[in-house]
Design a protein around this motif. Structure first.
Motif, PDB file in Angstrom:
ATOM      1  N   VAL A  23       0.769  -1.246  -0.084  1.00  0.00           N
ATOM      2  CA  VAL A  23      -0.150  -0.162   0.086  1.00  0.00           C
ATOM      3  C   VAL A  23       0.922   1.241  -0.073  1.00  0.00           C
ATOM      4  CG1 VAL A  23      -1.735   1.219   1.416  1.00  0.00           C
ATOM      5  CG2 VAL A  23      -1.801  -1.316   1.331  1.00  0.00           C
ATOM      6  N   PRO A  24       1.042   2.076  -1.067  1.00  0.00           N
ATOM      7  CA  PRO A  24       1.526   3.366  -1.046  1.00  0.00           C
ATOM      8  C   PRO A  24       1.210   4.078   0.134  1.00  0.00           C
ATOM      9  CG  PRO A  24       0.535   2.993  -3.207  1.00  0.00           C
ATOM     10  CD  PRO A  24       0.064   1.945  -2.100  1.00  0.00           C
ATOM     11  N   ILE A  25       2.339   5.041   0.524  1.00  0.00           N
ATOM     12  CA  ILE A  25       1.876   5.725   1.671  1.00  0.00           C
ATOM     13  C   ILE A  25       0.870   6.904   1.278  1.00  0.00           C
ATOM     14  CG2 ILE A  25       3.050   7.865   3.206  1.00  0.00           C
ATOM     15  CD1 ILE A  25       5.463   5.931   3.503  1.00  0.00           C
ATOM     16  N   LEU A  26       1.270   7.373   0.127  1.00  0.00           N
ATOM     17  CA  LEU A  26       0.116   8.674  -0.306  1.00  0.00           C
ATOM     18  C   LEU A  26      -0.918   7.972  -0.853  1.00  0.00           C
ATOM     19  CD1 LEU A  26       2.947  10.992  -1.725  1.00  0.00           C
ATOM     20  CD2 LEU A  26       2.029  10.974   0.394  1.00  0.00           C
ATOM     21  N   SER A  27      -1.621   7.494  -0.068  1.00  0.00           N
ATOM     22  CA  SER A  27      -3.186   6.723  -0.481  1.00  0.00           C
ATOM     23  C   SER A  27      -4.063   6.658   0.471  1.00  0.00           C
ATOM     24  CB  SER A  27      -2.999   5.463  -1.201  1.00  0.00           C
ATOM     25  OG  SER A  27      -2.499   4.463  -0.348  1.00  0.00           O
ATOM     26  N   ALA A  28      -5.366   6.624   0.556  1.00  0.00           N
ATOM     27  CA  ALA A  28      -6.389   6.704   1.249  1.00  0.00           C
ATOM     28  C   ALA A  28      -6.369   5.089   1.735  1.00  0.00           C
ATOM     29  CB  ALA A  28      -7.715   6.589   0.708  1.00  0.00           C
ATOM     30  N   ALA A  29      -6.254   4.272   1.020  1.00  0.00           N
ATOM     31  CA  ALA A  29      -5.794   2.778   1.587  1.00  0.00           C
ATOM     32  C   ALA A  29      -4.910   2.646   2.862  1.00  0.00           C
ATOM     33  CB  ALA A  29      -5.499   1.673   0.751  1.00  0.00           C
ATOM     34  N   TYR A  30      -3.622   3.469   2.685  1.00  0.00           N
ATOM     35  CA  TYR A  30      -2.547   3.355   3.908  1.00  0.00           C
ATOM     36  C   TYR A  30      -3.402   4.119   4.927  1.00  0.00           C
ATOM     37  CZ  TYR A  30       1.848   4.713   6.293  1.00  0.00           C
ATOM     38  OH  TYR A  30       2.569   4.901   7.322  1.00  0.00           O
ATOM     39  N   LEU A  31      -4.117   5.135   4.861  1.00  0.00           N
ATOM     40  CA  LEU A  31      -4.450   5.722   6.235  1.00  0.00           C
ATOM     41  C   LEU A  31      -5.676   4.817   6.627  1.00  0.00           C
ATOM     42  CD1 LEU A  31      -4.117   8.064   8.000  1.00  0.00           C
ATOM     43  CD2 LEU A  31      -5.607   8.874   6.640  1.00  0.00           C
ATOM     44  N   LYS A  32      -6.547   4.193   5.815  1.00  0.00           N
ATOM     45  CA  LYS A  32      -7.665   3.238   6.340  1.00  0.00           C
ATOM     46  C   LYS A  32      -7.035   2.090   7.145  1.00  0.00           C
ATOM     47  CE  LYS A  32     -10.758   4.495   2.657  1.00  0.00           C
ATOM     48  NZ  LYS A  32     -11.663   4.100   1.570  1.00  0.00           N
ATOM     49  N   ASN A  33      -5.827   1.756   6.882  1.00  0.00           N
ATOM     50  CA  ASN A  33      -5.425   0.514   7.666  1.00  0.00           C
ATOM     51  C   ASN A  33      -5.111   0.952   8.943  1.00  0.00           C
ATOM     52  OD1 ASN A  33      -5.843  -1.194   5.419  1.00  0.00           O
ATOM     53  ND2 ASN A  33      -3.726  -0.914   4.529  1.00  0.00           N
ATOM     54  N   ALA A  34      -5.209   2.046   9.462  1.00  0.00           N
ATOM     55  CA  ALA A  34      -4.704   2.434  10.907  1.00  0.00           C
ATOM     56  C   ALA A  34      -5.521   1.805  11.728  1.00  0.00           C
ATOM     57  CB  ALA A  34      -4.864   3.769  10.908  1.00  0.00           C
ATOM     58  N   LYS A  35      -5.023   1.098  12.881  1.00  0.00           N
ATOM     59  CA  LYS A  35      -5.631   0.248  13.884  1.00  0.00           C
ATOM     60  C   LYS A  35      -6.248   0.971  15.253  1.00  0.00           C
ATOM     61  CE  LYS A  35      -5.193  -3.751  11.231  1.00  0.00           C
ATOM     62  NZ  LYS A  35      -5.675  -3.492  10.031  1.00  0.00           N
ATOM     63  N   SER A  36      -5.283   1.987  15.360  1.00  0.00           N
ATOM     64  CA  SER A  36      -5.512   2.856  16.583  1.00  0.00           C
ATOM     65  C   SER A  36      -5.238   4.112  16.714  1.00  0.00           C
ATOM     66  CB  SER A  36      -4.607   2.175  17.466  1.00  0.00           C
ATOM     67  OG  SER A  36      -3.163   2.401  17.442  1.00  0.00           O
ATOM     68  N   LYS A  37      -5.465   5.004  17.499  1.00  0.00           N
ATOM     69  CA  LYS A  37      -5.269   6.311  17.594  1.00  0.00           C
ATOM     70  C   LYS A  37      -3.896   6.655  17.370  1.00  0.00           C
ATOM     71  CE  LYS A  37      -4.565   9.239  21.099  1.00  0.00           C
ATOM     72  NZ  LYS A  37      -4.743  10.005  22.311  1.00  0.00           N
ATOM     73  N   LYS A  38      -2.937   6.055  17.840  1.00  0.00           N
ATOM     74  CA  LYS A  38      -1.513   5.978  17.938  1.00  0.00           C
ATOM     75  C   LYS A  38      -1.084   5.741  16.385  1.00  0.00           C
ATOM     76  CE  LYS A  38       2.673   4.373  19.943  1.00  0.00           C
ATOM     77  NZ  LYS A  38       3.450   3.605  20.782  1.00  0.00           N
ATOM     78  N   ASP A  39      -1.686   4.702  15.788  1.00  0.00           N
ATOM     79  CA  ASP A  39      -1.277   4.384  14.379  1.00  0.00           C
ATOM     80  C   ASP A  39      -1.652   5.305  13.443  1.00  0.00           C
ATOM     81  OD1 ASP A  39      -0.204   2.636  12.397  1.00  0.00           O
ATOM     82  OD2 ASP A  39      -2.149   1.418  12.403  1.00  0.00           O
ATOM     83  N   ILE A  40      -3.012   5.953  13.807  1.00  0.00           N
ATOM     84  CA  ILE A  40      -3.629   6.990  12.725  1.00  0.00           C
ATOM     85  C   ILE A  40      -2.569   8.167  12.742  1.00  0.00           C
ATOM     86  CG2 ILE A  40      -5.153   8.877  12.518  1.00  0.00           C
ATOM     87  CD1 ILE A  40      -7.275   6.725  13.660  1.00  0.00           C
ATOM     88  N   ILE A  41      -2.132   8.748  14.054  1.00  0.00           N
ATOM     89  CA  ILE A  41      -1.033   9.696  14.073  1.00  0.00           C
ATOM     90  C   ILE A  41       0.182   9.288  13.506  1.00  0.00           C
ATOM     91  CG2 ILE A  41       0.224  10.988  15.614  1.00  0.00           C
ATOM     92  CD1 ILE A  41      -2.239  10.949  17.632  1.00  0.00           C
ATOM     93  N   SER A  42       0.657   8.255  13.729  1.00  0.00           N
ATOM     94  CA  SER A  42       1.803   7.509  12.950  1.00  0.00           C
ATOM     95  C   SER A  42       1.852   7.719  11.496  1.00  0.00           C
ATOM     96  CB  SER A  42       2.369   6.244  13.565  1.00  0.00           C
ATOM     97  OG  SER A  42       3.372   5.713  12.799  1.00  0.00           O
ATOM     98  N   ARG A  43       0.790   7.315  11.109  1.00  0.00           N
ATOM     99  CA  ARG A  43       0.549   7.231   9.497  1.00  0.00           C
ATOM    100  C   ARG A  43       0.234   8.623   8.818  1.00  0.00           C
ATOM    101  NH1 ARG A  43      -1.481   1.891   7.628  1.00  0.00           N
ATOM    102  NH2 ARG A  43      -0.773   0.443   9.080  1.00  0.00           N
TER     103      ARG A  43
END
Length: 113
Positions: A23-43
């Motif tokens: 999954v490319p970083i510059l894509s919606a799919a990359y962000l949608k795969n986040a599992k937690s608040k910490k993961d969202i912020i990291s992504r």
């Protein structure tokens, strides 16, 4: 890059593609795969860093950029998240997107306001 993991049942190594490869970083799919608040912020930080690191980025070279731009400002999404840190990092990513898309923003006037 792949991760080698040991199967518990067979004792053999299995190969699975890493997250970054699939999954490319510059894509919606990359962000949608986040599992937690910490993961969202990291992504979101990774997205912002990727946008900052390539000042000559052409939106046509990153096909996932349009879907990422849309995802960030959708109602009930990251810009409207209950956590202030998520909203802050989303805004930082949006500011970088303004820079990439200048002079035409990726959102219409209603989404910007």
């Amino acid at each position: 890059r792949t991760h080698n993991t040991m199967s518990r049942t067979t004792g053999r190594k299995s190969r699975r593609p890493s997250q970054q490869e699939s999954v490319p970083i510059l894509s919606a799919a990359y962000l949608k795969n986040a599992k937690s608040k910490k993961d969202i912020i990291s992504r979101l930080s990774a997205i912002t860093n990727a946008l900052e690191s390539d000042p000559e980025l052409d939106p046509s070279d990153a096909p996932g950029l349009a879907s990422l731009s849309t995802l960030l400002v959708q109602p009930d999404s990251f810009l409207h998240h209950k956590d202030s840190d998520v909203r802050l990092h989303t805004l930082l990513a949006c500011m970088e997107l303004f820079y990439v898309y200048a002079p035409e923003p990726p959102w219409d006037e209603e989404e910007i306001l």
